[in-house]
Design a protein around this motif. Sequence first.
Motif, PDB file in Angstrom:
ATOM      1  N   ASP A 195       0.838  -1.208   0.000  1.00  0.00           N
ATOM      2  CA  ASP A 195       0.000   0.000   0.000  1.00  0.00           C
ATOM      3  C   ASP A 195       0.870   1.254   0.000  1.00  0.00           C
ATOM      4  N   GLY A 196       1.949   1.225   0.790  1.00  0.00           N
ATOM      5  CA  GLY A 196       2.870   2.357   0.813  1.00  0.00           C
ATOM      6  C   GLY A 196       3.525   2.583  -0.534  1.00  0.00           C
ATOM      7  N   LEU A 197       3.894   1.503  -1.195  1.00  0.00           N
ATOM      8  CA  LEU A 197       4.485   1.615  -2.534  1.00  0.00           C
ATOM      9  C   LEU A 197       3.475   2.156  -3.540  1.00  0.00           C
ATOM     10  N   CYS A 198       2.214   1.764  -3.394  1.00  0.00           N
ATOM     11  CA  CYS A 198       1.158   2.286  -4.288  1.00  0.00           C
ATOM     12  C   CYS A 198       1.091   3.808  -4.192  1.00  0.00           C
ATOM     13  N   TYR A 199       1.217   4.330  -2.975  1.00  0.00           N
ATOM     14  CA  TYR A 199       1.186   5.779  -2.785  1.00  0.00           C
ATOM     15  C   TYR A 199       2.470   6.415  -3.313  1.00  0.00           C
ATOM     16  N   LEU A 200       3.585   5.772  -3.084  1.00  0.00           N
ATOM     17  CA  LEU A 200       4.875   6.304  -3.511  1.00  0.00           C
ATOM     18  C   LEU A 200       5.028   6.311  -5.030  1.00  0.00           C
ATOM     19  N   VAL A 201       4.394   5.381  -5.709  1.00  0.00           N
ATOM     20  CA  VAL A 201       4.569   5.236  -7.158  1.00  0.00           C
ATOM     21  C   VAL A 201       4.067   6.469  -7.932  1.00  0.00           C
ATOM     22  N   HIS A 202       3.206   7.281  -7.342  1.00  0.00           N
ATOM     23  CA  HIS A 202       2.731   8.486  -8.026  1.00  0.00           C
ATOM     24  C   HIS A 202       3.858   9.476  -8.287  1.00  0.00           C
ATOM     25  N   MET A 203       4.868   9.440  -7.426  1.00  0.00           N
ATOM     26  CA  MET A 203       6.010  10.340  -7.607  1.00  0.00           C
ATOM     27  C   MET A 203       7.227   9.589  -8.156  1.00  0.00           C
ATOM     28  N   ARG A 204       7.194   8.271  -8.112  1.00  0.00           N
ATOM     29  CA  ARG A 204       8.335   7.448  -8.530  1.00  0.00           C
ATOM     30  C   ARG A 204       7.857   6.440  -9.572  1.00  0.00           C
ATOM     31  N   LEU A 205       7.669   6.881 -10.770  1.00  0.00           N
ATOM     32  CA  LEU A 205       7.187   5.997 -11.830  1.00  0.00           C
ATOM     33  C   LEU A 205       8.157   4.871 -12.136  1.00  0.00           C
ATOM     34  N   ASP A 206       9.434   5.032 -11.754  1.00  0.00           N
ATOM     35  CA  ASP A 206      10.418   3.990 -12.027  1.00  0.00           C
ATOM     36  C   ASP A 206      10.155   2.708 -11.236  1.00  0.00           C
ATOM     37  N   ILE A 207       9.323   2.773 -10.198  1.00  0.00           N
ATOM     38  CA  ILE A 207       9.027   1.564  -9.424  1.00  0.00           C
ATOM     39  C   ILE A 207       7.645   0.995  -9.753  1.00  0.00           C
ATOM     40  N   ALA A 208       6.961   1.582 -10.717  1.00  0.00           N
ATOM     41  CA  ALA A 208       5.589   1.167 -11.029  1.00  0.00           C
ATOM     42  C   ALA A 208       5.489  -0.303 -11.439  1.00  0.00           C
ATOM     43  N   PHE A 209       6.355  -0.743 -12.329  1.00  0.00           N
ATOM     44  CA  PHE A 209       6.277  -2.129 -12.780  1.00  0.00           C
ATOM     45  C   PHE A 209       6.546  -3.095 -11.634  1.00  0.00           C
ATOM     46  N   THR A 210       7.616  -2.821 -10.864  1.00  0.00           N
ATOM     47  CA  THR A 210       7.965  -3.684  -9.738  1.00  0.00           C
ATOM     48  C   THR A 210       6.847  -3.732  -8.711  1.00  0.00           C
ATOM     49  N   MET A 211       6.294  -2.576  -8.397  1.00  0.00           N
ATOM     50  CA  MET A 211       5.200  -2.515  -7.429  1.00  0.00           C
ATOM     51  C   MET A 211       4.003  -3.335  -7.913  1.00  0.00           C
ATOM     52  N   GLY A 212       3.670  -3.221  -9.168  1.00  0.00           N
ATOM     53  CA  GLY A 212       2.571  -4.005  -9.728  1.00  0.00           C
ATOM     54  C   GLY A 212       2.855  -5.496  -9.677  1.00  0.00           C
ATOM     55  N   TYR A 213       4.102  -5.853  -9.915  1.00  0.00           N
ATOM     56  CA  TYR A 213       4.490  -7.266  -9.909  1.00  0.00           C
ATOM     57  C   TYR A 213       4.366  -7.869  -8.514  1.00  0.00           C
ATOM     58  N   VAL A 214       4.941  -7.210  -7.511  1.00  0.00           N
ATOM     59  CA  VAL A 214       4.894  -7.773  -6.159  1.00  0.00           C
ATOM     60  C   VAL A 214       3.502  -7.703  -5.549  1.00  0.00           C
ATOM     61  N   SER A 215       2.659  -6.820  -6.045  1.00  0.00           N
ATOM     62  CA  SER A 215       1.294  -6.741  -5.500  1.00  0.00           C
ATOM     63  C   SER A 215       0.466  -7.969  -5.885  1.00  0.00           C
ATOM     64  N   ARG A 216       0.930  -8.745  -6.868  1.00  0.00           N
ATOM     65  CA  ARG A 216       0.233  -9.983  -7.244  1.00  0.00           C
ATOM     66  C   ARG A 216       0.197 -10.992  -6.102  1.00  0.00           C
ATOM     67  N   PHE A 217       1.127 -10.854  -5.169  1.00  0.00           N
ATOM     68  CA  PHE A 217       1.264 -11.822  -4.089  1.00  0.00           C
ATOM     69  C   PHE A 217       0.640 -11.342  -2.780  1.00  0.00           C
ATOM     70  N   MET A 218      -0.193 -10.316  -2.840  1.00  0.00           N
ATOM     71  CA  MET A 218      -0.777  -9.767  -1.619  1.00  0.00           C
ATOM     72  C   MET A 218      -1.674 -10.750  -0.891  1.00  0.00           C
ATOM     73  N   ASP A 219      -2.336 -11.644  -1.614  1.00  0.00           N
ATOM     74  CA  ASP A 219      -3.251 -12.568  -0.966  1.00  0.00           C
ATOM     75  C   ASP A 219      -2.521 -13.699  -0.262  1.00  0.00           C
ATOM     76  N   ASP A 220      -1.252 -14.007  -0.652  1.00  0.00           N
ATOM     77  CA  ASP A 220      -0.520 -15.121  -0.061  1.00  0.00           C
ATOM     78  C   ASP A 220       0.988 -14.861  -0.136  1.00  0.00           C
ATOM     79  N   PRO A 221       1.491 -13.876   0.631  1.00  0.00           N
ATOM     80  CA  PRO A 221       2.922 -13.556   0.550  1.00  0.00           C
ATOM     81  C   PRO A 221       3.804 -14.654   1.149  1.00  0.00           C
ATOM     82  N   LYS A 222       4.961 -14.878   0.512  1.00  0.00           N
ATOM     83  CA  LYS A 222       5.947 -15.864   0.981  1.00  0.00           C
ATOM     84  C   LYS A 222       7.276 -15.166   1.192  1.00  0.00           C
ATOM     85  N   GLU A 223       8.184 -15.813   1.899  1.00  0.00           N
ATOM     86  CA  GLU A 223       9.491 -15.223   2.191  1.00  0.00           C
ATOM     87  C   GLU A 223      10.306 -14.905   0.955  1.00  0.00           C
TER      88      GLU A 223
END
Length: 130
Positions: free
Chosen positions: A100-128
């Motif tokens: 959620d913090g990255l979602c807010y940060l991505v508005h000013m940091r477009l360079d992390i948009a793809f990565t943030m979208g990728y890791v958000s796929r695992f929100m329902d079942d995060p692993k180490e």
Amino acid sequence: MDDLIITDARTEDINGFKREMAACFRMSDLGSLSYYLSIKVRQGKEELTLGQSAYASKLLKRSDMAEYKPCVTPMEERLKLPKANTAAKVDATLYQSIIDGLCYLVHMRLDIAFTMGYVSRFMDDPKEDH
């Protein structure tokens, strides 16, 4: 309480608007904007600069990554992470909070948009190792 941010190239127009608002509503003038919604605002004569370095630092500390070195590419290229995984589960609430913090940060940091979208796929079942 409601906040109102007034912008205009002409100070006279801003002051006129403030007088009109004060005639209709009880209000206080907090002066020039310097910080709003975790965004630092620097106002110069010819420019306005927005930044979230303090917010990003807090997010790094919360995710135990404050001591890591910065990198140009925020994610390994062509990285494939499987949804089905046998790794130990991590604290899902903390993981979701960081995403959620990255979602807010991505508005000013477009360079992390793809990565943030990728890791958000695992929100329902995060692993180490995700």
